[in-house]
Write an enzyme that holds these catalytic residues in place. Structure first.
Site, PDB file in Angstrom:
ATOM      1  CB  SER A  83      -0.865  -0.038   1.263  1.00 36.91           C
ATOM      2  OG  SER A  83      -1.153   1.259   1.712  1.00 36.91           O
ATOM      3  NE  ARG A 112     -19.720  -3.072 -44.450  1.00 32.96           N
ATOM      4  CZ  ARG A 112     -18.956  -2.817 -45.514  1.00 32.96           C
ATOM      5  NH1 ARG A 112     -18.171  -1.756 -45.531  1.00 32.96           N
ATOM      6  NH2 ARG A 112     -18.985  -3.631 -46.558  1.00 32.96           N
TER       7      ARG A 112
END
Lengths: 442, 442, 442, 442
Positions: free
Chosen positions: C276, C315
Site C-alpha cells: 500500500s 452494413r
C-alpha cells in the site's frame, strides 16, 4: 390476457410499489393528465368552464388496466382505448375538448413524470426515518472504534460513526440530486409543434394552455417539446440508480457486518421473519439482502434509459416504448429501497465490543501507518519505515515498536496516536458536516 | 508488456483522446496531484516553502506510463511505483513530505477528477462551434417545412428548424448538467479519516491542507471523504452518457437524413475521405456514424459506474478498480463526440427542396390532423372525423377534402392550416427559446 | 495523435493483453487476413501461385498502428490506409489481387475472430494450472469442514472441498461453452453477396475461395454472410462475460475468505507486492481484487455487444463500430482473468483450523437443520421442530438438544449427523464429478 | 399490497406473457416442483407411494399470488408461505415429506428453469410461422433486386431474398443456440450438499431422488449444485437476449423499409389497428416497433444476469434475488417477440417496384464496384479506377462508363455485371443454405 404478469412474487419487496408505480397508478396518472388538460383548456377559454370541475376519480371507476392494456396493444399504447372509455363519462359539452391538441405521447410522458413526482414525494417521507436513524447512529458512535478496511484487509482504525456518516452522505446527496431534477410536463401534439392548439387558439393562448397544464400537474413547463429529446428520462434514470445504489451499499454493509464471523452488526429480526424454509436457526437480514438485490438491478435498467436517447424523427419507433418498464422498475426499486432501508436500519443493532475485538485481531498492526508517520518528522522516513517493519514482524506490533523508540517524548507521541479509542483525524468534523446536511432535510 | 493496448485502431475517433484521456494524461494528472499536495502542505506550514515552487513538468520527464503500469500491477495501482520514481527528482528536503497523509486512492481519484475537469473544459470549447452551427441552422430553417415523422411514418408537417432546435436543446441541456456537476478532490488518507495529517498538524490545519489541495487543483473540497461513496463517479458517468447520447442522436439524424432515399441532408465529404475499401462511389457520413457508435457504447459503461457504488468497507475491493477504464472511455467518447459533432455539422448540407418533396409524398395525408381539428369546433367531432376519413380514402387528401366542406369560411380555415409553408404551431417560439439558451453559452 | 491511449495504467492487469489483444495484435491479424485471402485466391487459381508464399511478417514491418489509426479516421476504419501501405510491399504481380472481392468489414470481422481464436487458445493454456490447482484443492479438502453460508449467515456445514469444486465447475463450464462456440470467418464483399468474386470466378470457385480463406485462418466457413447478423459477436461476448464472471467469483471468494475476521484463506503475497502507498502492514490480495474488478466490468461490455445486433441494411451505421472496443476489452478481461486467477490460486493458503473455528462460532446452531430432519421421521415434524427450537434458545445447541431426545438410538442418530467432520451429503460425489470433468481438459 | 404491479399497461405486447411468465406461471411451476420432489421421494422409497399420484392442480386452487408475495416478503421469497398453504391440502401421510431435503432456492431455481423450458417449448411453436414466412419471402424474392446499403448509403445491388435470408439466419441460429442450452434442475438442500437427504436415504438413493426429480420436471440433472454457480442463468440470459435481438432486427428492418420515403415494405394494418390518438391517417407498424423496443431492453436485463454471477458463499445475499425479475422480463420479451414477429411478417407486403426504383436513384453509381473489378484483370487496377472515377463524375454512371471502354468484349462483360436483375454473387446459394436450415426446424 386479463391476468397479471407481476403482483410482486419475484420482487419480494412489494411494499408501496403497487400503489405508487403499479399499472393502476399509471392509469390514474393518465386520467389526471387528461383532466389537467381539460382544465388548462378551460383556463385559456378553449373549453367550457365546466372543465374546471371535472374530477379524475369518477373517470377511473370501472377502468380495468388489464383490459386497457389488451385493447392498447394494437396501437402500441393504452391511450386510444383509454380515451374511448373516459369520453362517454364526461359531460357532453366536454367530450370534444378531451385530449384536444394532444397526442398519446403527451399523455404517457406527462403521466410518467407525474408518477415519478409522486414517487419522489413519497421518497421524501419514507427516507426521513432512515436519515434520522443513520444520523443518530453516526452521532452516537463517534467514539466507537472500528477497523477501517481497504481491499478487504484491515488497514487502520476509524470510527463506526464515520462509516455510518459516509453511508448517510451518499443517501443524502443522491436524494438531493433527485430532488433537484426538473420533471417536465409534455405537451407537443402529434409532432411536437402544438399546431392544432395554435390553429385554434393562437400562439399566446396555446402556450398558456401548456403552461397551465404543467402547473396543474405540478410539473415543469419546458419551452421545448421533448418527444425525442429524452434527456429528462435518461437523467431521471441515472439519478434513481444513484439513489438505489446508495441504499444498496447500506444493505451491503449491513449484510456483511452481520456475518457471524464479523458480528459487528446484528439484525434484530422479529419472531417469524427472516426465516428459512430449511434451516430453523436462520435469521436472515432480508431487508439488507433485498437492498443489495435492487442495487444490482438498477444499472442495467438505467443503461436502457440512457440508450433510449438514440431516437429518430419526431417520435421514436421503439426506443420510447423501451423506456416504460425500466423506468417503472427503477421508480419501484427506489421507493422499495427506501422502505427496505427503513426496515433495515430499524432492526440494526451495533456491537461496539465486537468492533473493538475485531480491531485487535491483527495485534496492533493496523496502527502501523500512524505510528510510522509520527516517527518520520523526527527520525526520517527510511529509519521510521525500518522500525515499523521490524515491529510488524514481531507477534504484537506496539509492544515491539514502542521500546525500539529511543526518544521518550517520541514514544509518547507514537503511543498517543496508536491508542485505540482516541480521536481519529477529521472523523468528527466529517460526521458533523453530514449531520448538518441531514438536518436540512428534516 | 511495454507496448500499447490501444492507440486508437479500434476507436477511429482518436482525435484529442490521447492528449486528454490517454494514460499520459492520467499520469500527468497524478503528478499534478502530488505536487498540489506538496504545495498545500506548504501552505499550511507542513512542508518547506520550497514545496510551493515545485513544477510538475520536470517530474514527468522520463516517466514511462507502460513501465509504471507494469510496475504497478502487483499493487493494483501505479501510485506506489510513481512515488518511487518522482521522489528522487524532488529536492531532498521535500522527499519526506511527498504524498504525506495521502493514500493511493486519494491520488487516483483526484487525478481522475482532474482529467474529467480538463475534458469538461475542453468540451466547453469544442462544443462551441457545434452549438453555433446548430443554432444557425435552426434559425435559418424556421420556414423550411419537413415531414414530421412518428414511429417511422409521416405524421404531420413540422419545420427543419424545430427539428434542429430540439437536437440543440438536448446538447445544451446535457452540457449544462455536466457543467453543474461538482467534481471533488479526494484527500482522506488510508481509511478516510485524514488521521496522519491531523496527528501531525491538528484538525484545523489538516482541514486547511485538504481545502488548499482542492483549491490548487480547481476541484471542489468535499467535507466528507468519498473513498466508498462513489456518487461523484456514478453521477459523472450518467451525465457523460447523457451528453454522448445527445450527440449520438445528432449523428443518427444526419445518417438517416443523408440516406439516398430521404436525401434531406447531405454530408459534404472532402475528397479522399469517407471512402470505402470496396465501393468507389461511396461517400460515407463517417463522423455521424461514429457519433452513433459512441452513443451505443456509453450506456454499458455508465452502467458499470453505477454498479460500482456497491462498495464495502473504507476502500472497495475491486469495485473501485472497475471504474477506471469505463470512466476513461466515457470521457473519451464525450470529447471525441464533440470533435465528431463539429465535423458532422460542418459538413452538413440541407436540401430544403427534398424535404418539401418528401412531405408531399403522401398526397397531403399528413395534413389530416390539423384539418380535422379545424373542423371539429364547427361541425363536431364525429362529422369532422367522417369527412377526413373519406378524403383520406381518395387519391389526394386536400382536393378531396376541401370541396366536401360546405361552409366556405370553414374551408378557408382548413386550407389555411393545411398549406405547406405557413407558420406551424409554437415552432418558432420553441426555436427562439433554444437560441436564447444557446446564446448564454457563447 | 500518435501517442497511446492505453498502455495499461488504468487496467493494472496488463499481463498478456498487449500481445494478444493490443492494437498491434489486431493489426497483425488484419495482415494475416489479407494474406490468407491472397493465398485462398491462389488456391482457386484466381491469383498467381506466388500468393501462396507471401509471409505476413515482412508486411508488418514498419507498420505503425497509431499512424494507421489516425489515417483510418476519415474512413471510419483502418483497412483503407492499411491496404495502401502493404500493397507496395507485395510482389508487383500480386498487388491487384490484394483484398480482391473483399470489403473492410470482411477484414475487420475476420481479424477480430482471429484475435478471439488466439485468445481462446491462450486461455486453454493459461487456465490449465488454475484448473489443476483448484482440482487439487477440492480433492485435498474433501474432509475439511467449513460453515456453509446463505444470505451471509451461517447455515449448515459443508466442506471446503465442495466449495472449491463448485467454483471449479463454473470455470470449467464457462471455458467449455467458449470452446464450443463457432468463430466464423467473414467474406462477403461490399454488400455480402460476394458478387465481385463470382463475377470473376463463377459461383463454385468463389465459394471455394471463401472456404479456403476460412480454413487458412482456422475459422469456421459460414454459408451465409454475417455482416449484419451479429449473433457471432453477441454470443462471443456473452460467453466471455460468463467466463470472466466465473473467474471473478473465484476472486470474490478469495478476497472474502482472506479478510482477517474470517481468516479461512490467506494470500501469500511475495515480499514487495500487494503493498500500500500508505499502510506498511498491508498485504493486499491484489489478484483476487482485480478478478472482481474485471467481472464487474464484463456485463456492461457484453450488453453493448448484445445491443449491437440491432443493425440495419447490409452494413451497420455505427452499431458495428460500437462492437470493437467492448469486444477487445472482454477478450482482455478473459485472458487477464486467467493470468490473475493463476496468480491468485498459486498464492492461496488454506487455514482449515480457522474454518473449523468459525464453524463453531454459532455454538452448533448450524447443525439444527440436519438434527431436525433426523428427528422428523421418528417423532414427527412439529415435535421435532419444537425440540430444535427450544435447543436453539439455549446457549449451546447440541448440549441442549441431545438430552431432550428420549430415544437413545435416535439421539445417536442425531449425534452422528451433527458431528463436525463426518461425511456430508453428496459433497464427495459432486467433487468427484467436477474432478472427472477437469481431467478431460488436462 | 394485493393489487398488481404489472398487467401489461407499460408493455403493450402482453400476448402470452401472463400465461407463460406471469406470477401465476411461476407459482404453478413452484407447485409442480414440490409435487415432483414428492414423487421423486416416492420413487426412491422415501415417501409413501401415494406421493406418486399427487396432482398439482388442486394444490393451486385458492392460491393467491399477491397474498403469497406479501407473505413471502419477510423471508425474501414466497416458498415458506407457499409450503404453509399447500401442506394442509396434502394427504396427511405426505405432509412431512413435502419439501423434504430441499431449500427455497431449490424450488425457485427449478421452477424458474421449468418456466424457461415452457417458454422455450412455446417459442418452438410460435416461431414456426415466422420461420416459414421468412423462408417463403427469401425464396420468392431471390430475383428481386434491392439497393444494398452500408453505413446508410447505397453501396451495391443485392436481392431482397438475401436480405430476408440473413434475417432468417439470425433467428434460426439464435433459436438453435437456445434449444441447445442445458436447463438444469436444482436440488441441493440448504447449503448444496443434499445432506438431509443423504442422512435419511444414503448417497445412492439421495442421488436417485435428485435424478428422478430432474427427470420428472423434464430438466437436466446436474452432478453439481449450482446455487452460487450461476452460469445456467447467465447463459440463458445471454441466449435469450441474442434471440430477442435477432427478432428486434427484423422489426427494425420492417419499420425502416416501411417509411414512406423508402416504401420498399408496407405493413398491412387491419382496420382500426396501428392508429394514432392524434393523426387520423396514421397506420403505424406497431408490431415492428415493439420488436425494436424489446430488443433495446434485452441487453440491460442480460447484463444484470451476467453480473449476478458474482455470488458469495453457498447462497448469494442479493445477487440471486436480483436475477428474478430480469430473467422473467427476458423470457417475456422472447415469447412476445415471437408473437410480434408473427404479426409483423404476416402483415408484411413487399413492393418490388419501389425496391428497383430506389436502386436507380443513384443513377447507376452503385454498380461502380462490380464494373471496376470487371475491368481490373484486363486493364489494370489504376486504369480501371480512373475510368470508374470519371464515369462517377458524370450525371449517369453507366452511359458514361461503357463508351469509355475500348475493348467491346470487356464492355459487354461490364454491361453484364451491371445490369440490374441479373444473378448476384452467391446470393442464391446463401438463400438455399438458410432455407435448408429452416426446413430442419419445420
Amino acid at each position: 390476457m386479463t391476468g397479471a404478469v407481476d403482483v410482486g412474487l419475484l420482487d419480494p419487496a412489494t411494499g408501496d410499489a403497487v400503489r405508487l408505480v403499479g399499472d393502476g397508478a399509471y392509469l390514474a396518472a393518465m386520467v389526471d393528465v387528461e383532466v389537467a388538460l381539460l382544465a388548462a383548456l378551460a383556463d385559456a377559454g378553449a373549453a367550457p368552464p365546466s372543465a374546471l370541475t371535472v374530477e379524475p376519480a369518477p373517470l377511473l371507476l370501472g377502468l380495468d388496466a388489464a383490459a386497457l392494456a389488451a385493447a392498447g396493444r394494437s396501437g402500441g399504447n393504452p391511450v386510444i382505448p383509454l380515451l374511448a372509455r373516459i369520453r362517454p363519462a364526461l359531460p357532453e359539452d366536454l367530450r370534444d375538448a378531451l385530449h384536444f391538441g394532444a397526442t398519446s405521447q403527451d399523455v404517457i410522458d406527462s403521466a410518467t413524470m407525474l408518477v415519478a413526482a409522486r414517487v419522489r414525494a413519497a421518497l421524501g417521507t419514507t427516507l426521513q426515518p432512515v436519515i434520522r436513524r443513520l444520523a443518530t447512529l453516526a452521532d452516537e458512535h463517534r467514539g466507537t472504534p472500528i477497523a477501517g478496511r481497504t481491499l478487504g484487509q484491515q488497514a487502520a482504525p476509524t470510527t463506526f460513526g464515520l462509516r455510518v456518516a459516509v453511508l448517510l452522505d451518499g443517501v443524502l446527496r443522491a436524494a438531493r440530486a433527485l430532488d433537484a431534477l426538473e420533471l417536465p410536463a409534455q405537451l407537443g401534439g402529434s409532432v411536437g409543434t402544438l399546431a392544432v392548439l395554435v390553429d385554434a387558439l393562437g400562439e399566446d393562448r396555446a402556450q398558456e394552455v401548456r403552461h397551465r397544464f404543467a402547473a396543474r400537474l405540478g410539473l415543469a413547463d419546458r419551452a421545448t417539446v421533448w418527444h425525442v429529446e429524452r434527456g429528462p428520462v435518461a437523467e431521471l434514470g441515472g439519478r434513481l440508480a444513484v439513489l438505489v445504489g446508495a441504499l444498496g451499499r447500506l444493505g451491503l454493509e449491513i449484510a456483511q457486518g452481520a456475518r457471524a464471523e464479523l458480528g459487528e452488526l446484528d439484525v434484530v429480526v422479529p419472531e417469524g421473519e427472516g426465516g428459512s424454509s430449511a434451516m430453523p436457526q436462520k435469521r436472515n437480514p432480508v431487508a439488507a439482502v433485498l437492498l443489495v438485490a435492487g442495487a444490482r438491478r438498477a444499472p442495467g435498467l438505467a443503461a436502457t434509459l440512457l440508450g433510449a436517447q438514440l431516437a429518430l424523427d419526431e417520435r421514436p419507433a421503439g426506443d420510447w416504448h423501451a423506456e416504460w418498464q425500466p423506468l417503472r422498475e427503477l421508480l419501484r426499486l427506489a421507493i422499495e429501497g427506501a422502505v427496505l432501508a427503513h426496515e433495515a436500519v430499524d432492526a440494526l443493532a451495533v456491537d461496539a465490543d465486537r468492533m473493538r475485538a475485531n480491531l485487535e485481531l491483527t495485534q496492533g498492526a493496523l496502527h502501523a501507518e500512524r505510528a510510522q508517520w509520527a516517527l518520520v518528522p523526527v527520525i526520517g522516513r527510511s529509519r521510521a519505515a525500518a522500525l515499523v517493519r521490524e515491529a510488524l514482524a514481531a507477534p504484537e506490533f506496539l509492544p515491539a515498536l514502542l521500546p525500539s523508540i529511543e526518544d521518550p517524548a517520541l514514544a509518547d507521541r507514537v503511543r498517543a496516536v496508536t491508542t485505540t479509542g482516541g480521536p481519529i483525524g477529521l472523523a468528527d468534523r466529517m460526521i458533523d458536516a453530514v449531520l448538518a446536511d441531514a438536518r436540512t432535510r428534516s
